[in-house]
Motif scaffolding. Sequence first.
Motif, PDB file in Angstrom:
ATOM      1  N   ALA A 144     -36.248  12.166 -36.285  1.00 39.72           N
ATOM      2  CA  ALA A 144     -36.384  13.590 -36.619  1.00 39.72           C
ATOM      3  C   ALA A 144     -37.368  13.783 -37.770  1.00 39.72           C
ATOM      4  O   ALA A 144     -38.184  14.710 -37.763  1.00 39.72           O
ATOM      5  CB  ALA A 144     -35.014  14.166 -36.983  1.00 39.72           C
ATOM      6  N   ILE A 145     -37.310  12.900 -38.761  1.00 40.47           N
ATOM      7  CA  ILE A 145     -38.229  12.966 -39.901  1.00 40.47           C
ATOM      8  C   ILE A 145     -39.660  12.696 -39.446  1.00 40.47           C
ATOM      9  O   ILE A 145     -40.593  13.440 -39.786  1.00 40.47           O
ATOM     10  CB  ILE A 145     -37.808  11.956 -40.983  1.00 40.47           C
ATOM     11  N   ALA A 146     -39.847  11.630 -38.682  1.00 35.11           N
ATOM     12  CA  ALA A 146     -41.189  11.254 -38.228  1.00 35.11           C
ATOM     13  C   ALA A 146     -41.805  12.342 -37.354  1.00 35.11           C
ATOM     14  O   ALA A 146     -42.986  12.689 -37.503  1.00 35.11           O
ATOM     15  CB  ALA A 146     -41.128   9.928 -37.469  1.00 35.11           C
ATOM     16  N   LYS A 147     -41.009  12.887 -36.448  1.00 35.43           N
ATOM     17  CA  LYS A 147     -41.511  13.933 -35.554  1.00 35.43           C
ATOM     18  C   LYS A 147     -41.877  15.184 -36.341  1.00 35.43           C
ATOM     19  O   LYS A 147     -42.859  15.872 -36.029  1.00 35.43           O
ATOM     20  CB  LYS A 147     -40.451  14.249 -34.493  1.00 35.43           C
ATOM     21  N   LEU A 148     -41.090  15.483 -37.353  1.00 38.75           N
ATOM     22  CA  LEU A 148     -41.348  16.641 -38.191  1.00 38.75           C
ATOM     23  C   LEU A 148     -42.673  16.498 -38.937  1.00 38.75           C
ATOM     24  O   LEU A 148     -43.502  17.410 -38.959  1.00 38.75           O
ATOM     25  CB  LEU A 148     -40.187  16.804 -39.174  1.00 38.75           C
ATOM     26  N   MET A 149     -42.889  15.337 -39.562  1.00 38.50           N
ATOM     27  CA  MET A 149     -44.143  15.090 -40.279  1.00 38.50           C
ATOM     28  C   MET A 149     -45.342  15.193 -39.339  1.00 38.50           C
ATOM     29  O   MET A 149     -46.391  15.730 -39.706  1.00 38.50           O
ATOM     30  CB  MET A 149     -44.113  13.701 -40.926  1.00 38.50           C
ATOM     31  N   TYR A 150     -45.173  14.686 -38.126  1.00 36.42           N
ATOM     32  CA  TYR A 150     -46.239  14.689 -37.129  1.00 36.42           C
ATOM     33  C   TYR A 150     -46.564  16.113 -36.667  1.00 36.42           C
ATOM     34  O   TYR A 150     -47.727  16.542 -36.669  1.00 36.42           O
ATOM     35  CB  TYR A 150     -45.814  13.814 -35.950  1.00 36.42           C
ATOM     36  N   LEU A 151     -45.538  16.888 -36.299  1.00 35.47           N
ATOM     37  CA  LEU A 151     -45.774  18.231 -35.762  1.00 35.47           C
ATOM     38  C   LEU A 151     -46.219  19.224 -36.832  1.00 35.47           C
ATOM     39  O   LEU A 151     -47.007  20.130 -36.554  1.00 35.47           O
ATOM     40  CB  LEU A 151     -44.517  18.743 -35.054  1.00 35.47           C
ATOM     41  N   LEU A 152     -45.719  19.078 -38.045  1.00 32.22           N
ATOM     42  CA  LEU A 152     -46.121  19.987 -39.117  1.00 32.22           C
ATOM     43  C   LEU A 152     -47.618  19.905 -39.397  1.00 32.22           C
ATOM     44  O   LEU A 152     -48.232  20.884 -39.804  1.00 32.22           O
ATOM     45  CB  LEU A 152     -45.342  19.675 -40.407  1.00 32.22           C
ATOM     46  N   SER A 153     -48.193  18.738 -39.171  1.00 35.18           N
ATOM     47  CA  SER A 153     -49.623  18.566 -39.432  1.00 35.18           C
ATOM     48  C   SER A 153     -50.494  19.246 -38.374  1.00 35.18           C
ATOM     49  O   SER A 153     -51.712  19.346 -38.532  1.00 35.18           O
ATOM     50  CB  SER A 153     -49.970  17.076 -39.484  1.00 35.18           C
ATOM     51  N   PHE A 156     -43.936  25.266 -32.025  1.00 31.51           N
ATOM     52  CA  PHE A 156     -43.317  24.188 -32.790  1.00 31.51           C
ATOM     53  C   PHE A 156     -41.909  23.917 -32.271  1.00 31.51           C
ATOM     54  O   PHE A 156     -41.535  22.767 -32.019  1.00 31.51           O
ATOM     55  CB  PHE A 156     -43.274  24.555 -34.279  1.00 31.51           C
ATOM     56  N   LYS A 157     -41.128  24.963 -32.111  1.00 32.95           N
ATOM     57  CA  LYS A 157     -39.738  24.815 -31.635  1.00 32.95           C
ATOM     58  C   LYS A 157     -39.706  24.188 -30.241  1.00 32.95           C
ATOM     59  O   LYS A 157     -38.912  23.276 -29.966  1.00 32.95           O
ATOM     60  CB  LYS A 157     -39.042  26.178 -31.619  1.00 32.95           C
ATOM     61  N   THR A 158     -40.583  24.660 -29.367  1.00 35.99           N
ATOM     62  CA  THR A 158     -40.632  24.123 -28.002  1.00 35.99           C
ATOM     63  C   THR A 158     -40.980  22.641 -28.003  1.00 35.99           C
ATOM     64  O   THR A 158     -40.328  21.837 -27.314  1.00 35.99           O
ATOM     65  CB  THR A 158     -41.667  24.895 -27.157  1.00 35.99           C
ATOM     66  N   LYS A 159     -41.999  22.276 -28.772  1.00 29.55           N
ATOM     67  CA  LYS A 159     -42.426  20.878 -28.815  1.00 29.55           C
ATOM     68  C   LYS A 159     -41.369  19.989 -29.474  1.00 29.55           C
ATOM     69  O   LYS A 159     -41.134  18.865 -29.045  1.00 29.55           O
ATOM     70  CB  LYS A 159     -43.762  20.745 -29.553  1.00 29.55           C
ATOM     71  N   TYR A 160     -40.722  20.507 -30.520  1.00 28.63           N
ATOM     72  CA  TYR A 160     -39.723  19.699 -31.213  1.00 28.63           C
ATOM     73  C   TYR A 160     -38.521  19.419 -30.312  1.00 28.63           C
ATOM     74  O   TYR A 160     -37.925  18.340 -30.376  1.00 28.63           O
ATOM     75  CB  TYR A 160     -39.257  20.378 -32.506  1.00 28.63           C
ATOM     76  N   GLU A 161     -38.188  20.376 -29.480  1.00 30.85           N
ATOM     77  CA  GLU A 161     -37.016  20.209 -28.603  1.00 30.85           C
ATOM     78  C   GLU A 161     -37.370  19.521 -27.290  1.00 30.85           C
ATOM     79  O   GLU A 161     -36.513  19.385 -26.418  1.00 30.85           O
ATOM     80  CB  GLU A 161     -36.394  21.586 -28.343  1.00 30.85           C
TER      81      GLU A 161
END
Length: 343
Positions: free
Chosen positions: A313-322, A330-335
């Motif tokens: 969850a942390i790694a994906k967050l850092m990746y998508l936030l960039s 963002f929500k669609t991709k994260y889920e």
Amino acid sequence: MTKSKVKILLIYTGGTIGMVKDFKTGALKAFNFKNLLDRIPELQLLDCDIDTVSFKNPIDSSDMQPKYWVEIAEIIETNYQGFDGFVILHGSDTMSYSASALSFMLENLAKPVVFTGSQLPIGDLRTDAKENLITSIQVASLQHQGKPVVREVCLYFEYKLYRGNRTTKLNAEHFQAFVSSNYPDLAESGVHLKINTEHLLQTNGARPLKVNKNLDENIAVVRLYPGISKTILETIFSVPSLKAVIIETFGAGNCTTEAWFIGLLKEAILKGIHIINVTQCAGGSVLMGHYETSRALKKLGVITGKDMTTEAAIAKLMYLLSKNISANTFKTKYETALRGELS
């Protein structure tokens, strides 16, 4: 014409596996990986050529930072065409974080990247380092019809191969240090090396490798507990640079229904801060709305981490936030599963 041997690049970042004991003093010292075959002659039995590269200044894995993930990714990027697989020697404490991060950073990966390490130094009498290293190299060198069998970032430890972004370190003393509670093992090493092909990530390898080197670190992780302070949470959510918060909730994604807590989350979301819900349980998934205590989160637009580990969850967050994408995207991709990190 005889096909040349499979080529494997061994990348040493630091950690226990790279230490040997001075038998006169009992002290641990760094191991020169240029002399790898001399130290582990069994590697010569593998049908592959092994080259080595090391961080200029190897680190303890407790000092792991995103800048070192970028360094690992750049080594792979530079050597991607010249090698068939990569084995990363890494301290076990943060190995799941690094494996998760690299899985997102290495887009269109079509070759194996295997993280491994050990609980005891390579020169210790009872070390687990040799088996972990030998089998990791063997896994990275597996080919079928001239193509790698494994084409993802994984983690090998104590006879098990796991998807890297599905792992968590669970034990600091046992050789079986890692678990993958929500996804089956990719392989198991016994008398024979059994590959569970049906569980491997399926990629066609048609697109060229893309290395994502930008990671946004403006995040926080909050583990809920009975009696968590409103003042503490207000302080966290008021950090000026904050872009996202991962909340480790109870059970299937449940939390307190106190008005101040729900109000704090609502205010954060209105400010553009992403809120991610992951369970603090070792296994299982977030099911927002399944219980009354999580319906409010779903209504607010909290993002579900489903059955992701906190590390992923942390790694994906850092990746998508960039990526600087809209809140809805963002929500669609994260889920959505991007690298097999969620079910």
